[in-house]
Design a protein around this motif. Structure first.
Motif, PDB file in Angstrom:
ATOM      1  N   ASP A  70       0.717  -1.302   0.078  1.00 19.18           N
ATOM      2  CA  ASP A  70      -0.136  -0.050   0.093  1.00 19.18           C
ATOM      3  C   ASP A  70       0.978   1.318   0.006  1.00 19.18           C
ATOM      4  OD1 ASP A  70       0.921  -0.311   2.652  1.00 19.18           O
ATOM      5  OD2 ASP A  70      -0.814  -0.083   3.456  1.00 19.18           O
ATOM      6  N   HIS A  71       2.181   1.048  -0.266  1.00 16.33           N
ATOM      7  CA  HIS A  71       3.209   2.289  -0.322  1.00 16.33           C
ATOM      8  C   HIS A  71       2.709   3.149  -1.398  1.00 16.33           C
ATOM      9  CE1 HIS A  71       6.845   4.384   0.669  1.00 16.33           C
ATOM     10  NE2 HIS A  71       6.965   4.366  -0.739  1.00 16.33           N
ATOM     11  N   VAL A  72       2.956   4.626  -1.085  1.00 17.27           N
ATOM     12  CA  VAL A  72       2.934   5.539  -2.380  1.00 17.27           C
ATOM     13  C   VAL A  72       4.035   6.010  -2.411  1.00 17.27           C
ATOM     14  CG1 VAL A  72       1.638   7.833  -2.825  1.00 17.27           C
ATOM     15  CG2 VAL A  72       0.233   6.138  -1.349  1.00 17.27           C
ATOM     16  N   PHE A  73       4.458   5.920  -3.790  1.00 18.80           N
ATOM     17  CA  PHE A  73       5.776   6.156  -4.422  1.00 18.80           C
ATOM     18  C   PHE A  73       5.598   7.707  -4.938  1.00 18.80           C
ATOM     19  CE2 PHE A  73       5.720   1.660  -4.622  1.00 18.80           C
ATOM     20  CZ  PHE A  73       7.080   1.234  -4.287  1.00 18.80           C
ATOM     21  N   THR A  74       6.672   8.389  -4.544  1.00 23.64           N
ATOM     22  CA  THR A  74       6.855   9.715  -4.880  1.00 23.64           C
ATOM     23  C   THR A  74       8.043  10.149  -5.903  1.00 23.64           C
ATOM     24  OG1 THR A  74       7.940  10.167  -2.732  1.00 23.64           O
ATOM     25  CG2 THR A  74       5.677  10.607  -2.711  1.00 23.64           C
ATOM     26  N   ALA A  75       8.630   8.974  -6.274  1.00 28.85           N
ATOM     27  CA  ALA A  75       9.572   8.940  -7.392  1.00 28.85           C
ATOM     28  C   ALA A  75       9.770   7.923  -8.019  1.00 28.85           C
ATOM     29  CB  ALA A  75      10.798   9.719  -6.569  1.00 28.85           C
TER      30      ALA A  75
END
Length: 237
Positions: A70-75
């Motif tokens: 469920d991790h939200v990646f930003t890069a």
């Protein structure tokens, strides 16, 4: 009247999965994926590695932070599989005063009558300073005298894979104030939590009925424990 600003979609990022010694099928390379509009990513099937089992995905080959589905990646980035040996192993973290046990087997059993007795525990030098104990999922049982007389121990994690807790396993852990026993436990050995003077309640992930079916040897639960918190209510030891 000012127009309502349009919500901008999160741009897709490229996420690579590194098996870090493991492999998928016959290869070690997994095709990178593009993140979804919400920043999450499609997780690959679990890789395999002979003699090891997957501990989880992290942002570094060793150490680092665990990354879950469920991790939200930003890069853009790479996440790495980290592995635990199927054989019993332990490690000490000086910074956090944490003893960690892992493997897909039972912990060794120690007793007063054995050749080395409790002094045969390889982690004995840390018993007097350990504050945390983490037993990784995969361990089948907590060995007798495993954490006997750990006066500074404040917290312990017992995974769902544990089915029995040995005699004197946590005896004398007088700083232990809370413990959660998984519903799969079928037996608790004699004096397993004896002399845990600050332990007054135990959390049990199963039901009251399941608690009553557990074999509890003499003084397995100390007299100061007056309540067992179960998933469907409280009961007495």
């Amino acid at each position: 009247m000012s127009p309502t600003p349009r919500r901008r979609s999160r741009r897709p990022y490229t996420i690579a999965f590194d098996a870090n010694g493991g492999k998928w099928g016959t290869g070690t390379v997994q095709t990178p994926v593009q993140t979804n509009p919400d920043g999450t990513a499609a997780w690959p099937e679990e890789p395999v590695r002979a003699g090891y089992y997957l501990d989880g995905w992290y942002d570094a080959p060793e150490g680092g932070n665990q990354i879950t589905a469920d991790h939200v990646f930003t890069a853009d980035g790479t996440i790495y599989a980290q592995w635990l040996s199927t054989a019993f192993a332990w490690k000490w973290d000086e910074a956090t005063k944490t003893l960690t046990f892992s493997g897909q087997t039972s912990m060794p059993y120690y007793s007063y009558g054995s050749t080395d007795g409790i002094d045969g525990r390889p982690w004995k030098d840390h018993i007097g300073e350990a504050k945390n104990v983490v037993i990784k999922d995969g361990i089948k049982s907590v060995g007798s005298c495993a954490l006997w007389n750990s006066p500074t121990l404040e917290s312990v994690t017992i995974p769902d894979s544990v089915t029995s807790i040995g005699r004197d396993a946590f005896r004398g852990c007088r700083s232990l104030t809370s413990v959660t026993i998984p519903e799969g436990v079928t037996s608790i050995g004699r004096e397993a939590f004896d002399s845990c003077t600050n332990l007054t309640a135990i959390n049990f992930t199963g039901t009251v009925a399941q608690w009553t079916t557990i074999t509890k040897e003499t003084n397995a639960i100390p007299s100061k424990v007056t309540t067992i918190h179960c998933s469907d209510g409280d009961t007495a030891p």
